[in-house]
Design a protein around this motif. Structure first.
Motif, PDB file in Angstrom:
ATOM      1  N   ALA A  46      81.528  32.350  21.287  1.00  0.00           N
ATOM      2  CA  ALA A  46      82.354  31.184  21.609  1.00  0.00           C
ATOM      3  C   ALA A  46      82.686  31.134  23.099  1.00  0.00           C
ATOM      4  N   VAL A  47      83.099  32.257  23.659  1.00  0.00           N
ATOM      5  CA  VAL A  47      83.468  32.272  25.075  1.00  0.00           C
ATOM      6  C   VAL A  47      82.231  32.070  25.953  1.00  0.00           C
ATOM      7  N   ALA A  48      81.079  32.634  25.561  1.00  0.00           N
ATOM      8  CA  ALA A  48      79.847  32.438  26.324  1.00  0.00           C
ATOM      9  C   ALA A  48      79.444  30.969  26.333  1.00  0.00           C
ATOM     10  N   VAL A  49      79.550  30.307  25.192  1.00  0.00           N
ATOM     11  CA  VAL A  49      79.206  28.887  25.109  1.00  0.00           C
ATOM     12  C   VAL A  49      80.162  28.053  25.963  1.00  0.00           C
ATOM     13  N   VAL A  50      81.440  28.381  25.916  1.00  0.00           N
ATOM     14  CA  VAL A  50      82.425  27.662  26.734  1.00  0.00           C
ATOM     15  C   VAL A  50      82.114  27.834  28.222  1.00  0.00           C
ATOM     16  N   PHE A  51      81.749  29.056  28.618  1.00  0.00           N
ATOM     17  CA  PHE A  51      81.421  29.291  30.030  1.00  0.00           C
ATOM     18  C   PHE A  51      80.207  28.481  30.458  1.00  0.00           C
ATOM     19  N   VAL A  52      79.154  28.483  29.629  1.00  0.00           N
ATOM     20  CA  VAL A  52      77.945  27.720  29.959  1.00  0.00           C
ATOM     21  C   VAL A  52      78.273  26.236  30.089  1.00  0.00           C
ATOM     22  N   TRP A  54      81.197  24.920  30.792  1.00  0.00           N
ATOM     23  CA  TRP A  54      82.021  24.770  31.991  1.00  0.00           C
ATOM     24  C   TRP A  54      81.143  24.703  33.243  1.00  0.00           C
ATOM     25  N   ALA A  55      80.197  25.635  33.341  1.00  0.00           N
ATOM     26  CA  ALA A  55      79.330  25.675  34.516  1.00  0.00           C
ATOM     27  C   ALA A  55      78.423  24.450  34.604  1.00  0.00           C
ATOM     28  N   ALA A  56      77.980  23.952  33.464  1.00  0.00           N
ATOM     29  CA  ALA A  56      77.062  22.817  33.454  1.00  0.00           C
ATOM     30  C   ALA A  56      77.779  21.484  33.695  1.00  0.00           C
ATOM     31  N   LEU A  57      78.979  21.333  33.144  1.00  0.00           N
ATOM     32  CA  LEU A  57      79.672  20.038  33.196  1.00  0.00           C
ATOM     33  C   LEU A  57      80.694  19.937  34.327  1.00  0.00           C
ATOM     34  N   PHE A  58      81.247  21.066  34.717  1.00  0.00           N
ATOM     35  CA  PHE A  58      82.290  21.053  35.749  1.00  0.00           C
ATOM     36  C   PHE A  58      81.949  22.076  36.828  1.00  0.00           C
ATOM     37  N   THR A  59      80.792  21.867  37.436  1.00  0.00           N
ATOM     38  CA  THR A  59      80.246  22.848  38.380  1.00  0.00           C
ATOM     39  C   THR A  59      81.164  23.082  39.572  1.00  0.00           C
ATOM     40  N   GLU A  60      81.678  22.028  40.169  1.00  0.00           N
ATOM     41  CA  GLU A  60      82.537  22.182  41.335  1.00  0.00           C
ATOM     42  C   GLU A  60      83.808  22.944  40.986  1.00  0.00           C
ATOM     43  N   ASN A  61      84.358  22.659  39.815  1.00  0.00           N
ATOM     44  CA  ASN A  61      85.554  23.370  39.381  1.00  0.00           C
ATOM     45  C   ASN A  61      85.255  24.846  39.180  1.00  0.00           C
ATOM     46  N   TRP A 475      71.383  35.559  21.653  1.00  0.00           N
ATOM     47  CA  TRP A 475      71.757  36.220  22.899  1.00  0.00           C
ATOM     48  C   TRP A 475      70.696  36.029  23.979  1.00  0.00           C
ATOM     49  N   GLY A 476      69.437  35.974  23.584  1.00  0.00           N
ATOM     50  CA  GLY A 476      68.398  35.683  24.572  1.00  0.00           C
ATOM     51  C   GLY A 476      68.584  34.320  25.198  1.00  0.00           C
ATOM     52  N   VAL A 477      68.851  33.319  24.356  1.00  0.00           N
ATOM     53  CA  VAL A 477      69.047  31.956  24.858  1.00  0.00           C
ATOM     54  C   VAL A 477      70.297  31.860  25.735  1.00  0.00           C
ATOM     55  N   MET A 484      70.729  30.228  34.308  1.00  0.00           N
ATOM     56  CA  MET A 484      70.348  28.890  34.788  1.00  0.00           C
ATOM     57  C   MET A 484      71.529  28.146  35.393  1.00  0.00           C
ATOM     58  N   VAL A 485      72.643  28.096  34.658  1.00  0.00           N
ATOM     59  CA  VAL A 485      73.777  27.310  35.144  1.00  0.00           C
ATOM     60  C   VAL A 485      74.370  27.920  36.408  1.00  0.00           C
ATOM     61  N   LEU A 486      74.328  29.247  36.525  1.00  0.00           N
ATOM     62  CA  LEU A 486      74.835  29.878  37.738  1.00  0.00           C
ATOM     63  C   LEU A 486      73.903  29.624  38.921  1.00  0.00           C
ATOM     64  N   MET A 487      72.599  29.613  38.678  1.00  0.00           N
ATOM     65  CA  MET A 487      71.657  29.287  39.745  1.00  0.00           C
ATOM     66  C   MET A 487      71.872  27.860  40.231  1.00  0.00           C
ATOM     67  N   LEU A 488      72.041  26.930  39.314  1.00  0.00           N
ATOM     68  CA  LEU A 488      72.274  25.537  39.684  1.00  0.00           C
ATOM     69  C   LEU A 488      73.641  25.345  40.335  1.00  0.00           C
ATOM     70  N   ALA A 489      74.597  26.190  39.951  1.00  0.00           N
ATOM     71  CA  ALA A 489      75.950  26.050  40.483  1.00  0.00           C
ATOM     72  C   ALA A 489      76.065  26.519  41.921  1.00  0.00           C
ATOM     73  N   GLY A 490      75.187  27.419  42.328  1.00  0.00           N
ATOM     74  CA  GLY A 490      75.320  27.906  43.696  1.00  0.00           C
ATOM     75  C   GLY A 490      74.399  29.042  44.058  1.00  0.00           C
ATOM     76  N   GLY A 491      73.394  29.271  43.245  1.00  0.00           N
ATOM     77  CA  GLY A 491      72.389  30.274  43.572  1.00  0.00           C
ATOM     78  C   GLY A 491      72.957  31.679  43.622  1.00  0.00           C
ATOM     79  N   LEU A 492      72.495  32.466  44.597  1.00  0.00           N
ATOM     80  CA  LEU A 492      72.875  33.872  44.697  1.00  0.00           C
ATOM     81  C   LEU A 492      74.378  34.029  44.871  1.00  0.00           C
ATOM     82  N   GLY A 493      75.003  33.134  45.638  1.00  0.00           N
ATOM     83  CA  GLY A 493      76.446  33.230  45.855  1.00  0.00           C
ATOM     84  C   GLY A 493      77.223  33.108  44.567  1.00  0.00           C
ATOM     85  N   ALA A 494      76.846  32.163  43.713  1.00  0.00           N
ATOM     86  CA  ALA A 494      77.534  31.981  42.428  1.00  0.00           C
ATOM     87  C   ALA A 494      77.332  33.201  41.532  1.00  0.00           C
TER      88      ALA A 494
END
Length: 540
Positions: A46-52, A54-61, A475-477, A484-494
């Motif tokens: 549940a928390v992993a899905v919420v994080f994904v 969050w990162a996909a829909l509210f990237t700047e936040n 877990w693989g997915v 993916m969402v972290l790369m799109l959110a800001g690459g290595l820095g994110a």
């Protein structure tokens, strides 16, 4: 990073080899009837899905929150990473040289499953990961251009020595101390005490039966998230290397879309390998990758500036040894916070996040060894391997920039994934070696993620050594989506920001399990001595 944790058994099932290594001690659940998933699984998912989401829909936040959290964590608790990892290292050295060092990881009659030579080879296999390709050149050449803590002028011989000195610090004893204490705790708890291979079980000396209650479940959930984000970071780094290598070889535009596509393809491969019998092929690939890495190492050493590399290696190793404790406790009191966030704090947090995964691998291969032999091998063999790799590849890049008018540091600053391939461009057969480097990155990527998926499945299946296929797929997915969402959110820095922030609670867990392990080993040793004395007195 480990290339293979769950070594296939006769049935070809993922993790069957690990099951064979741990089963019969604590009787952890291994049968196919153990399929009821508890609260650790559902909360983690549940928390992993919420994080994904969050990162996909509210990237700047997400970026704003993680950046703010990063600054608070590192400014307030950065010293904790330094103090805790050094403390663990000192604890392990004390254990190794104390009388308890003779204690076996198992029954007193158990002996090692693998010969010393095979065990050393497996330890070296454990370090053969994406980090070698990602950082083997990038870290030393970055430190050459921006020397750590202003200890030298940029692009000077002094900066070259400092560059390798701090690379050794980031990838040496502190990292393997974290892995070793986890592996030692899991091996002792499972083989010696007969418990399930869960992180929560390591706290039995403190919590007793409460490890099976809410506190224990919270510990296991935190273990899942540390492992998840550590894996996602490695996947992101792997995508950077693969995309940059393919971009150079096939003139493909390197952008976030292509990097996400790389993650998606590799995620499909390692997820499939985790749930089918093809991970026998993955095991073979891990052997191939080891041979390829050794071949590339020998090639670069032979065609590169060999004498320069040998001299630089010895000098930087001496400086690392003489400055060891200063580096181990040097924080950000005088304005180095940003540099520490990008390097020392990130590296230590990364090692913390990989602790459970690497610990299970080390425990799997070390049953029957003495505590002293385990600690000595785990701390020294991989560290020497990393030092030598960094000296040859990083030293070659340093030579190119200092004496051949190269711009590897400049290319690395523009794109972290350029470093390794930019160095190969200055050597013979650059196209061939670049292809080999891409293949290495792919294989390391797949094998590490495949094994991590298995470990996540085990941690969320009551310690089952044969997690169900749906759990492994899920877990693989989720691991791929997180990367993916972290790369799109800001690459290595994110990736760096997230792994530092999420590893802090797990740092507390590692410190706790270290104390618990020391307490239990000491109590068992005293009990054994008392029993022996009573028998001796009775015989008299």
């Amino acid at each position: 990073m480990p290339a293979e944790v769950g070594m296939p058994g006769p049935d070809g099932a993922p993790g069957a080899g690990l099951s064979r290594g741990l089963d019969g001690v604590g009787k952890p659940p291994t049968g196919r009837g153990v399929r009821q998933l508890g609260s650790v699984f559902w909360i983690s998912i549940a928390v992993a899905v919420v994080f994904v989401a969050w990162a996909a829909l509210f990237t700047e936040n997400l970026n704003r929150v993680t950046a703010t959290s990063l600054n608070w964590v590192t400014a307030s608790f950065g010293w904790g990473y330094l103090f805790a990892t050094l403390g663990i290292l000192v604890f392990l050295v004390f254990l190794a040289f104390s009388p308890v060092g003779r204690t076996r990881l198992g029954k007193d009659t158990d002996r090692p499953e693998f010969s010393n030579l095979t065990w050393f080879a497996m330890l070296l296999g454990a370090v053969m990961g994406i980090g070698l390709v990602s950082y083997g050149v990038a870290e030393p050449i970055s430190h050459l251009a921006v020397p750590p803590h202003g200890l030298a002028e940029p692009n000077t011989p002094e900066a070259a020595v400092r560059a390798l000195q701090y690379s050794y610090f980031d990838w040496g004893l502190h990292a393997w101390a974290v892995f070793a204490v986890f592996g030692l705790a899991i091996a002792y708890s499972t083989y010696r005490k007969g418990r399930r291979p869960l992180v929560s079980q390591l706290f039995t000396p403190f919590l007793g039966d409460r490890v099976n209650g809410p506190i224990g479940k919270a510990i296991d959930v935190l273990s899942v998230f540390a492992t998840l984000f550590g894996t996602a970071t490695s996947l992101g780094l792997g995508a950077l290397q693969i995309s940059n290598g393919m971009g150079r070889l096939f003139t493909i535009p390197v952008n976030s879309v292509f990097q996400v596509l790389v993650i998606a393809v590799i995620t499909a491969i390692f997820t499939m390998s985790a749930v089918t019998g093809i991970n026998k092929g993955i095991k073979m690939l891990s052997y191939v990758s080891g041979a390829m890495a050794i071949g590339m190492f020998v090639f670069v050493l032979a065609v590169g500036p060999t004498v320069f590399l040998a001299n630089l290696y010895i000098e930087s190793l001496g400086l690392w040894a003489s400055d060891f404790f200063r580096m181990s406790l040097q924080g950000a009191a005088f304005g180095d916070l940003e540099w520490m966030q990008g390097w020392t704090y990130f590296m230590l947090a990364w090692w913390v996040s990989w602790g459970a995964f690497v610990g299970i691998f080390l425990a799997r291969i070390s049953r029957g060894r003495t505590i002293r032999g385990f600690i000595g091998g785990v701390l020294t063999v991989p560290s020497i391997a990393f030092f030598t790799w960094f000296a040859v590849f990083g030293g070659t890049a340093i030579h190119v920039d200092l004496f051949q008018g190269g711009d590897i540091a400049e290319q690395t600053a523009a794109d972290f994934g350029n470093a390794f391939f930019a160095t190969l461009d200055h050597l013979p057969l650059s196209t061939v070696t670049s292809v080999v480097a891409v293949l290495l990155a792919v294989i390391f990527f797949v094998t590490s993620a495949d094994s991590n998926t298995y470990v996540l499945g085990t941690l969320t299946s009551h310690g089952s050594l044969n997690p169900s296929r749906p759990v492994l797929v899920l877990w693989g997915v989720l691991t791929g989506l997180t990367a993916m969402v972290l790369m799109l959110a800001g690459g290595l820095g994110a990736l760096q920001n997230t792994v530092i922030v999420t590893s802090l609670p797990f740092l507390v867990i590692i410190a706790g399990l270290t104390i618990a392990l020391g307490r239990e080993i000491t109590a068992d040793h005293h009990a054994t001595n008392s029993h022996t004395k009573e028998k001796t007195d009775a015989a008299r």
